[in-house]
Design an enzyme around this catalytic site. Structure first.
Site, PDB file in Angstrom:
ATOM      1  N   TRP A 102       0.810  -1.218   0.000  1.00 31.95           N
ATOM      2  CA  TRP A 102       0.000   0.000   0.000  1.00 31.95           C
ATOM      3  C   TRP A 102       0.841   1.264   0.000  1.00 31.95           C
ATOM      4  CZ3 TRP A 102      -4.338  -0.032  -2.143  1.00 31.95           C
ATOM      5  CH2 TRP A 102      -5.250  -1.068  -1.987  1.00 31.95           C
ATOM      6  N   ASP A 175      -1.281   6.665   6.298  1.00 35.41           N
ATOM      7  CA  ASP A 175      -2.403   5.882   5.777  1.00 35.41           C
ATOM      8  C   ASP A 175      -2.733   4.821   6.831  1.00 35.41           C
ATOM      9  OD1 ASP A 175      -4.142   4.148   4.573  1.00 35.41           O
ATOM     10  OD2 ASP A 175      -2.842   3.644   2.874  1.00 35.41           O
ATOM     11  N   LYS A 199     -12.194  -1.234   6.621  1.00 42.72           N
ATOM     12  CA  LYS A 199     -11.497  -2.191   7.482  1.00 42.72           C
ATOM     13  C   LYS A 199     -11.988  -2.076   8.923  1.00 42.72           C
ATOM     14  CE  LYS A 199      -8.977  -2.508   3.680  1.00 42.72           C
ATOM     15  NZ  LYS A 199      -8.079  -1.636   2.941  1.00 42.72           N
TER      16      LYS A 199
HETATM   17  C1  LIG Z   1      -7.566  -1.052   1.748  1.00 42.91           C
HETATM   18  C2  LIG Z   1      -6.450  -0.085   1.803  1.00 42.91           C
HETATM   19  C3  LIG Z   1      -6.329   0.995   0.895  1.00 42.91           C
HETATM   20  C4  LIG Z   1      -7.230   1.175  -0.300  1.00 42.91           C
HETATM   21  O1  LIG Z   1      -8.510   1.483   0.005  1.00 42.91           O
HETATM   22  P1  LIG Z   1      -9.595   1.714  -1.151  1.00 42.91           P
HETATM   23  O2  LIG Z   1     -10.762   2.206  -0.382  1.00 42.91           O
HETATM   24  O3  LIG Z   1      -9.804   0.423  -1.859  1.00 42.91           O
HETATM   25  O4  LIG Z   1      -9.055   2.753  -2.068  1.00 42.91           O
HETATM   26  C5  LIG Z   1      -5.279   1.869   1.059  1.00 42.91           C
HETATM   27  N1  LIG Z   1      -4.392   1.708   2.055  1.00 42.91           N
HETATM   28  C6  LIG Z   1      -4.463   0.680   2.927  1.00 42.91           C
HETATM   29  C7  LIG Z   1      -3.456   0.562   4.011  1.00 42.91           C
HETATM   30  C8  LIG Z   1      -5.497  -0.243   2.833  1.00 42.91           C
HETATM   31  O5  LIG Z   1      -5.565  -1.267   3.700  1.00 42.91           O
END
Ligand SMILES: *Cc1c(COP(=O)(O)O)cnc(C)c1O
Length: 370
Positions: A102, A175, A199
């Protein structure tokens, strides 16, 4: 139907009591005879929902007053772009720390919007005794050098988590899509935190942004209005129609988490769940995990079977036992159990019992020394 435990990495399971309440309220919310998703985002009823969700999140994370909380569109990847647009719309440079899939994707998006010359990267993963270990670099330098430093505290795909705070002279952008609300953090150490909701917060599509006041002092640099943090701030995250149902469900998840006892309590439950699972992986010859102890994710537990040929059998049998979505990400292979806040301890216990039984029956792998 007997108990089903869903280990999906995202969209992930939501807390059972939240789902039950949402079902009960689905077509007749607060006696209005309509669903919360069918009313105006500007109605006093919805504004109440929106305000309460923000207040609960502020309480849960102990967010200081000089931070704005924004409810935005476009999930985690939307924020990959929004961060760049808002802080580098007129040039400048940024530093991206790379620790897995990511953080790499975020850096790639930054290059796509700016240019390779504007984005510096540092690879954090070192292999020590064949284990993936995070090595944090010495980050000193000129405060003007970078507009921000970006990193990903929990790499959802790789199962790697960074528990230390990052020390540097630049605003830290994190993030936290797959770790937000799973453990206590000191928000004041960050310039900006973002998280796609699917999540640990609610349905996909929504993203939460927590941003320090002074970072929004400069005039807007974002080309796209709906990505503009200042417009979002000035319009209470209602510059355009927000994802209202996702916002409502996020609010219900926050209420649930408060009832559970807050982040400190869920952190100790999460630690216990992760320990149970890693213990099983470390005990049994059938399983292995390639991440150093200090960087093992508490949310996304990856593991490999000693005999890859058994992968399909493992997944089929697990499914038969009501243990769903254990297949690892296609890039990493093997298995992944995502055990976010909503996963009860019983789910992890059921998985561990299954794994012990599977290992005994198929007797794969070489015995491990103590
Ligand atoms: C799931 C995830 C994303 C992407 O999320 P989307 O909503 O699909 O764009 C980005 N960063 C991390 C750490 C993630 O777990």
């Amino acid at each position: 139907m007997s108990a089903v435990y869903n280990f999906c990495a995202g969209p992930a399971m939501l807390p059972a009591p939240v789902m039950a309440k949402a079902r009960q309220e689905f077509i007749d919310w607060q006696g209005m005879g309509v669903s919360v998703m069918e009313i105006s985002h500007r109605s006093k009823e919805f504004i109440q929902v929106a305000k309460m969700a923000e207040a609960d999140l502020r309480e849960l994370m102990d967010i200081p007053d000089n931070y704005h909380v924004l409810f935005m569109h476009g999930g985690g990847r939307g924020q990959f772009a929004a961060v760049v647009n808002n802080f580098m719309g007129n040039g400048g440079r940024a530093l991206y720390l790379l620790s897995g899939q990511w953080s790499q994707a975020a850096a790639k998006e930054a290059v796509r919007i700016t240019s390779p010359e504007q984005i510096d990267t540092i690879e954090l993963i070192q292999f020590v005794d064949d284990l993936k270990t995070v090595q944090l670099p010495q980050l000193d330098g000129d405060a003007e050098q970078y507009r921000y430093l970006h990193y990903c505290p929990n790499e959802t795909v790789d199962g790697i988590e960074i528990f230390e705070d990052i020390d540097c002279p630049w605003p830290v952008v994190a993030d936290m899509s797959s770790t937000i609300l799973s453990r206590e953090i000191d928000v004041s150490r960050f310039g900006l935190i973002y998280a796609g909701a699917q999540k640990n917060i609610g349905p996909s599509g929504l993203a939460i942004v927590i941003v320090r006041d002074d970072l929004l002092k400069l005039p807007s640099m974002s080309q796209a209005a709906i990505m503009d943090y200042r417009l979002a701030r000035d319009n209470d995250s209602m510059y355009n129609t927000p994802p209202t149902y996702a916002w409502y469900l996020a609010g219900e998840v926050f209420k649930w988490l408060k009832e559970v006892g807050g982040v400190k309590v869920i952190e100790s439950i999460n630690t216990r769940k992760a320990e149970l699972l890693y213990q099983c992986i470390d005990d049994l010859p059938c399983y292995s995990n390639p991440v150093a102890l200090t960087n093992r994710s508490r949310m996304n537990v990856t593991f490999q079977l000693a005999d890859e040929v058994l992968n399909e059998v493992f997944l089929q049998e697990a499914k038969g036992c009501g243990l769903l979505a254990l297949k690892g990400h296609r890039i990493v292979g093997g298995m992944r159990a995502s055990i976010y806040n909503a996963m009860p301890v019983e789910g992890v216990e059921a998985l561990v019992a299954f794994m012990r039984n599977f290992s005994a029956r198929y007797a794969c792998g070489e015995p491990k020394s103590a």
